[in-house]
Design a protein around this motif. Sequence first.
Motif, PDB file in Angstrom:
ATOM      1  N   GLU A   1      -3.877   1.659   9.636  1.00  0.00           N
ATOM      2  CA  GLU A   1      -4.096   3.595   8.967  1.00  0.00           C
ATOM      3  C   GLU A   1      -4.157   4.767   9.995  1.00  0.00           C
TER       4      GLU A   1
ATOM      5  N   TYR B   1      -3.762   7.083   5.882  1.00  0.00           N
ATOM      6  CA  TYR B   1      -2.541   5.982   4.634  1.00  0.00           C
ATOM      7  C   TYR B   1      -2.783   4.647   5.706  1.00  0.00           C
TER       8      TYR B   1
ATOM      9  N   GLN C   1      -2.769  16.308  -4.317  1.00  0.00           N
ATOM     10  CA  GLN C   1      -3.021  14.938  -3.907  1.00  0.00           C
ATOM     11  C   GLN C   1      -1.558  15.300  -2.939  1.00  0.00           C
TER      12      GLN C   1
ATOM     13  N   ARG D   1       1.451  13.073  -0.206  1.00  0.00           N
ATOM     14  CA  ARG D   1       1.634  11.692  -0.972  1.00  0.00           C
ATOM     15  C   ARG D   1       3.081  11.546   0.438  1.00  0.00           C
TER      16      ARG D   1
ATOM     17  N   THR E   1       5.926  -0.205   5.855  1.00  0.00           N
ATOM     18  CA  THR E   1       4.888   0.131   4.735  1.00  0.00           C
ATOM     19  C   THR E   1       4.014   0.550   4.294  1.00  0.00           C
ATOM     20  N   SER E   2       3.467   0.363   3.189  1.00  0.00           N
ATOM     21  CA  SER E   2       2.260   1.125   2.448  1.00  0.00           C
ATOM     22  C   SER E   2       1.628   0.811   1.408  1.00  0.00           C
ATOM     23  N   ALA E   3       0.104  -0.311   1.447  1.00  0.00           N
ATOM     24  CA  ALA E   3      -0.089  -0.779   0.890  1.00  0.00           C
ATOM     25  C   ALA E   3      -0.402   0.432  -0.505  1.00  0.00           C
ATOM     26  N   SER E   4      -0.716   1.520   0.070  1.00  0.00           N
ATOM     27  CA  SER E   4      -1.518   3.041  -0.953  1.00  0.00           C
ATOM     28  C   SER E   4      -1.013   4.386  -0.517  1.00  0.00           C
ATOM     29  N   ASP E   5       0.554   4.890  -0.854  1.00  0.00           N
ATOM     30  CA  ASP E   5       1.325   5.579  -0.518  1.00  0.00           C
ATOM     31  C   ASP E   5       0.413   7.369  -1.090  1.00  0.00           C
ATOM     32  N   ILE E   6      -0.612   7.343  -1.640  1.00  0.00           N
ATOM     33  CA  ILE E   6      -1.385   8.746  -1.818  1.00  0.00           C
ATOM     34  C   ILE E   6      -2.668   8.712  -1.854  1.00  0.00           C
ATOM     35  N   ALA E   7      -2.850   9.408  -1.260  1.00  0.00           N
ATOM     36  CA  ALA E   7      -4.541  10.329  -0.438  1.00  0.00           C
ATOM     37  C   ALA E   7      -4.979  11.139  -1.454  1.00  0.00           C
TER      38      ALA E   7
END
Length: 432
Positions: free
Chosen positions: A306, A354, A323, A325, A333-339
């Motif tokens: 992270e 991230y 938000q 992105r 690679t990213s498991a989730s690209d939004i925070a």
Amino acid sequence: MAVTKSIIILVLFVMAALLVKPVMGGTLYLSGSPNLSASISGTNEFSPNSDVQISITIQNTGQSKDKLVQSGITDRDDLPTTAKFLISTLSSGNAPVSIKTDPVMLGDLAESSSAVAQYTVKILENAEGGTYILPLMLNYSYLSSASQYNDATMEYFYQSKEITLDIPITIKPEVVIDVLSAEPEHITAGAKGYITIQVKNSGTAHGSQAIVVLTRNGDSPILPVDDSVYIGDFPAGSTATARYKISVSGRAEQQSYPVDVGVVYLNAEGDSESTREKTIGVPVGGKVNFAIVSPPAAMHPGNKKEILVEYKNIGGSPVYSAQARISAVDPFTSASDIAFIGDLQPNESRVITYPLGVDRSATIKEYGLDSEIRYRDALDNTHISDPMKVTVDVTATEGIAIILTNPIYLSIVAAAVIGIAYLAYHYRKKKE
């Protein structure tokens, strides 16, 4: 013979008579003087807060009624009805105007002739409707008498005179506006907002079915979305309030920009009239902008971790429900690209995380991953920020990390651990 002599004498007498020049009579004017009048050429009705050209025609209707014609009188160069060296001076009197032109020199004005004097006049902004008198002062001299001493000598006597004539003008009653206030609401570059304007009728006319109109000034970055607000009756001395939605170009800076305000109304005769526009300044806040203020994230090929990214609101307005992105492209690679960031006031920052992975074959270098923020403004409009770069520094693996991140090394280590465990097991068996 006597008859012939008589004929010759008669012919000589006739010839002598023909050769003698007769004595011509001159003209002596016994009375007369200039008689000057003045009037405006064209319209004499003007609007408040206007610059106008007023042309005044000055007419000399003086006549010499009594004159004497006889021999021995020498004709005069000047007539008593000629206004000589005429100077015309217009003043404001009690009228709400300002005269911009100096006295006008018109020269000599003979009888039955006219001259035109032009004046630039400023009708004051808050001039009340009605009829006013502008005093026109005329200075001139004229031939009052003359004395003849002989056939070749004349002495002239002139008299100076000053008269003041009344020049009537009419100022139309009109609606004249003053902008008392202009209150901006969440007006920032690249966004929409509102402005509330209060106007006053400082004129003398009653406006019916009045509409307050907001228009763009030249190439100002402020563009009205709603440009007309109906206010109905607009009596003299009254005030009215109008609220407009406006859009501000993204090229605007943090400063004030002009817009124009005017009123369209029906006058007492039911005719449509428009006031002169007033230009006002509208303060615009700086464009909402963000910056990444955290240091570059450090990763090694094959890492999954992270990373921490700190975003800061460097604009002049707060943002809401923001938000962030990130665009994780090869070799990431990213498991989730939004925070989720939440609300940010100007100069406030927030750290988000991230989950990011980097391929084992990644080149050792510094990478920039695109990032942007979606947010809402104070009017609940949605915006997307300009792209930013999240810096990730991919460096070579060192020390124990080389073994821990390399599958071959891990296989060797695993085999060694298994071998050591096997030998240890057999060693304890033999001792037993």
